[in-house]
Design a protein around this motif. Structure first.
Motif, mmCIF file in Angstrom:
data_model
loop_
_atom_site.group_PDB
_atom_site.id
_atom_site.type_symbol
_atom_site.label_atom_id
_atom_site.label_comp_id
_atom_site.label_asym_id
_atom_site.label_seq_id
_atom_site.Cartn_x
_atom_site.Cartn_y
_atom_site.Cartn_z
ATOM 1 N N THR A 3 0.839 -1.195 0.000
ATOM 2 C CA THR A 3 0.000 0.000 0.000
ATOM 3 C C THR A 3 0.876 1.247 0.000
ATOM 4 O OG1 THR A 3 -0.103 0.231 2.410
ATOM 5 C CG2 THR A 3 -1.698 -1.263 1.369
ATOM 6 N N ILE A 4 0.243 2.369 -0.276
ATOM 7 C CA ILE A 4 0.964 3.636 -0.278
ATOM 8 C C ILE A 4 1.482 3.974 1.118
ATOM 9 C CG2 ILE A 4 -1.124 5.008 0.087
ATOM 10 C CD1 ILE A 4 0.050 7.107 -1.764
ATOM 11 N N TYR A 5 0.759 3.498 2.139
ATOM 12 C CA TYR A 5 1.196 3.752 3.509
ATOM 13 C C TYR A 5 2.494 3.003 3.806
ATOM 14 C CZ TYR A 5 -3.629 5.314 3.702
ATOM 15 O OH TYR A 5 -4.811 5.960 3.432
ATOM 16 N N GLU A 6 2.593 1.783 3.290
ATOM 17 C CA GLU A 6 3.830 1.018 3.475
ATOM 18 C C GLU A 6 4.992 1.661 2.733
ATOM 19 O OE1 GLU A 6 2.319 -3.555 4.029
ATOM 20 O OE2 GLU A 6 2.060 -2.634 2.043
ATOM 21 N N VAL A 7 4.717 2.224 1.585
ATOM 22 C CA VAL A 7 5.763 2.923 0.835
ATOM 23 C C VAL A 7 6.278 4.116 1.624
ATOM 24 C CG1 VAL A 7 6.265 4.282 -1.237
ATOM 25 C CG2 VAL A 7 4.910 2.190 -1.424
ATOM 26 N N SER A 8 5.356 4.906 2.172
ATOM 27 C CA SER A 8 5.777 6.092 2.920
ATOM 28 C C SER A 8 6.575 5.701 4.163
ATOM 29 C CB SER A 8 4.548 6.931 3.319
ATOM 30 O OG SER A 8 3.741 6.251 4.264
ATOM 31 N N LYS A 9 6.169 4.603 4.810
ATOM 32 C CA LYS A 9 6.875 4.156 6.008
ATOM 33 C C LYS A 9 8.274 3.666 5.681
ATOM 34 C CE LYS A 9 6.379 1.028 9.966
ATOM 35 N NZ LYS A 9 5.524 0.010 10.623
ATOM 36 N N LEU A 10 8.415 2.855 4.630
ATOM 37 C CA LEU A 10 9.727 2.332 4.256
ATOM 38 C C LEU A 10 10.658 3.448 3.786
ATOM 39 C CD1 LEU A 10 11.579 -0.106 3.825
ATOM 40 C CD2 LEU A 10 10.569 -0.365 1.544
ATOM 41 N N ALA A 11 10.108 4.417 3.061
ATOM 42 C CA ALA A 11 10.945 5.513 2.552
ATOM 43 C C ALA A 11 11.219 6.564 3.622
ATOM 44 C CB ALA A 11 10.253 6.162 1.361
ATOM 45 N N GLY A 12 10.441 6.533 4.707
ATOM 46 C CA GLY A 12 10.632 7.511 5.777
ATOM 47 C C GLY A 12 10.163 8.901 5.408
ATOM 48 N N VAL A 13 9.088 8.948 4.594
ATOM 49 C CA VAL A 13 8.560 10.245 4.174
ATOM 50 C C VAL A 13 7.047 10.248 4.402
ATOM 51 C CG1 VAL A 13 10.370 10.548 2.426
ATOM 52 C CG2 VAL A 13 8.192 9.472 1.791
ATOM 53 N N SER A 14 6.440 11.406 4.220
ATOM 54 C CA SER A 14 5.000 11.534 4.427
ATOM 55 C C SER A 14 4.224 11.015 3.219
ATOM 56 C CB SER A 14 4.633 13.004 4.660
ATOM 57 O OG SER A 14 4.844 13.753 3.475
ATOM 58 N N LEU A 15 2.921 10.775 3.456
ATOM 59 C CA LEU A 15 2.052 10.393 2.346
ATOM 60 C C LEU A 15 2.034 11.466 1.260
ATOM 61 C CD1 LEU A 15 -1.055 8.919 4.186
ATOM 62 C CD2 LEU A 15 0.517 7.667 2.722
ATOM 63 N N LYS A 33 13.026 11.738 -3.920
ATOM 64 C CA LYS A 33 12.317 11.024 -4.981
ATOM 65 C C LYS A 33 12.880 9.619 -5.148
ATOM 66 C CE LYS A 33 11.348 11.225 -9.963
ATOM 67 N NZ LYS A 33 11.549 11.990 -11.206
ATOM 68 N N GLN A 34 14.194 9.506 -5.126
ATOM 69 C CA GLN A 34 14.811 8.199 -5.317
ATOM 70 C C GLN A 34 14.483 7.261 -4.163
ATOM 71 O OE1 GLN A 34 16.355 7.419 -8.281
ATOM 72 N NE2 GLN A 34 16.033 5.370 -7.425
ATOM 73 N N LYS A 35 14.424 7.810 -2.941
ATOM 74 C CA LYS A 35 14.065 6.993 -1.779
ATOM 75 C C LYS A 35 12.661 6.402 -1.949
ATOM 76 C CE LYS A 35 14.730 8.712 2.309
ATOM 77 N NZ LYS A 35 14.744 9.723 3.391
ATOM 78 N N VAL A 36 11.751 7.219 -2.432
ATOM 79 C CA VAL A 36 10.377 6.750 -2.642
ATOM 80 C C VAL A 36 10.331 5.704 -3.754
ATOM 81 C CG1 VAL A 36 8.053 7.433 -3.363
ATOM 82 C CG2 VAL A 36 9.349 8.887 -1.788
#
Length: 337
Positions: A3-15, A33-36
Motif C-alpha cells: 500500500t501507499i502507507y507502506e511505501v511512505s513508512k519504508l521511505a521515511g517520508v510523508s504520504l 524522490k529516489q528513496k520513494v
C-alpha cells in the motif's frame, strides 16, 4: 499487495511526499524522490488512481456535462477535452443534460449534481437551459466549474466562449454581399443562448443593410436535420419568396438542402444556403456547404488546458478565453445576378 502507507513508512517520508512523487511534482528533491522510488520497487508497489487520490486528495477525474450526445458537434467537443486531459494523466466522467420531453433545466442540474457526487476535481459544462444566476451560485462551491461555449458575467475567467452573435452576422452579411435580400432564417431553440445570439446577429446584418426583418421568413427549428426540413417546408407551404437561407447549424442546413432538392430546387442556382459550425460532413454533402466555422475542438482543448492550469497547477499553459467565428466559403452559396 503493498500500500501507499507502506511505501511512505519504508521511505521515511510523508504520504504527501509519496503523492508528489507519483504525480511528478517538481517540489520533491532528487534524493527524496529516489528513496520513494526505491521503496516502491522493493515492495513491488505500482501506483493506481485510487491510491493517488487518497494520497493527493484528488480524484484525477474531470466531469463533463454536455447538452446531448447527438451529432458530431458534441463529439468534437468531448474529444478535444478528453485528449488534452488524458495526455496529462487525467480521466473524464461524462453525462448529459439532454431532455427530449420535460424540463431541460432540471435535467442539466441533475447531471451537475451527479458529477459533484463523483468527487470530480473540476467540472466542464456545456449547458443551455441553466440560468446565469444558477451558474454563478454553482461557481461558489468547492468544485471549480468551467463553461464551454458560454460567457457568463462575473465568471469570465472560467469561460471558453464563441462570439455567436458575430457568427450569425457573418452568415447573413455574406449572403447580402452576394446580392441576396430575400433571406429566410431557420433558428435554433431560442431559450438556448447560442441560438438566440446567432439570430440577433442575423437581424443586425439585415438592419445594417436596411433590409426589413420579415417574420414570415423566420422559423424556429430544433438544431437537428428535421428542423431544416420542416423550416423549408413551412416557407414553401406559406408561399414565401426567398433566394437565400441561413440555418443556425449545419445539421439543419443539411435537412433544408435535402427537402429543397426533393421539391425541385436546384442548389445553389435557385437557393443559396449557409450553415453554422463547420462540422465534418459540411465539406462532403452536395453542394459542399458554405458555413460559419465554430472551432469547438480547439475550444475543448482550451477548456481542458484551463482546468490543468487552474486546478492541477500545470505551468506554461497559455489560455485563450474568447474565440471568433469565420466564414468558410464552399459551393452552396451563389451570387444573385
Amino acid at each position: 499487495m503493498a500500500t501507499i502507507y507502506e511505501v511512505s513508512k519504508l521511505a521515511g517520508v510523508s504520504l504527501a511526499t509519496v503523492s508528489r512523487v507519483m504525480n511528478k511534482n517538481a517540489r520533491v528533491s532528487d534524493k527524496t524522490k529516489q528513496k520513494v522510488l526505491d521503496a516502491m520497487d522493493e515492495l513491488g508497489y505500482r501506483p493506481n488512481s485510487i491510491a493517488q487520490s487518497l494520497a493527493s486528495n484528488r480524484s484525477n477525474s474531470v466531469g463533463i456535462l454536455v447538452s446531448e450526445l447527438h451529432g458530431p458537434f458534441f463529439g468534437l467537443m468531448m474529444s478535444g477535452i478528453e485528449a488534452e486531459l488524458r495526455a496529462a494523466g487525467k480521466h473524464v466522467i461524462i453525462t448529459t443534460g439532454q431532455c427530449e420531453n420535460g424540463n431541460q433545466e432540471n435535467k442539466e442540474k441533475d447531471g451537475i449534481e451527479f458529477l459533484i457526487s463523483r468527487n470530480c476535481d473540476a467540472i466542464i459544462l456545456h449547458v443551455e437551459a441553466a440560468s446565469d444566476d444558477y451558474l454563478r451560485e454553482l461557481a461558489k462551491g468547492d468544485i471549480p466549474v468551467y463553461l464551454m461555449s458560454r460567457l457568463v458575467e462575473g465568471l469570465e475567467s472560467q469561460c471558453i466562449s464563441l462570439d455567436n452573435e458575430l457568427g450569425g452576422y457573418l452568415a447573413t452579411k455574406t449572403l447580402i454581399e452576394q446580392g441576396h435580400s430575400q433571406i429566410a432564417y431557420i433558428a435554433g431553440p431560442q431559450f438556448k443562448a447560442d441560438a438566440h445570439a446567432r439570430f440577433m446577429g442575423h437581424k443586425r446584418a439585415l438592419a445594417e443593410n436596411k433590409i426589413s426583418f420579415d417574420e414570415n421568413l423566420f422559423y424556429i427549428g430544433d438544431f437537428k436535420e428535421t428542423g431544416g426540413k420542416n423550416g423549408v417546408k413551412y416557407f414553401c407551404n406559406n408561399q414565401q419568396s426567398f433566394t437565400a437561407l441561413v440555418c443556425a447549424n449545419d445539421e439543419m442546413a443539411s435537412g433544408a438542402m435535402t427537402y429543397a432538392r426533393e421539391h425541385g430546387y436546384l442548389l445553389p442556382d435557385d437557393l443559396s444556403i449557409i450553415g453554422f459550425d463547420n462540422i465534418i460532413f459540411a465539406r462532403y454533402i452536395y453542394p459542399k456547404l458554405t458555413t460559419i466555422a465554430n472551432p469547438v475542438d480547439e475550444m475543448g482543448h482550451m477548456a481542458a488546458k484551463l482546468v490543468l492550469k487552474d486546478v492541477y497547477q500545470q505551468k506554461n499553459l497559455t489560455i485563450k478565453h474568447a474565440f471568433e467565428p469565420t466564414i468558410v466559403m464552399r459551393d452552396s452559396v451563389k451570387a444573385l445576378t
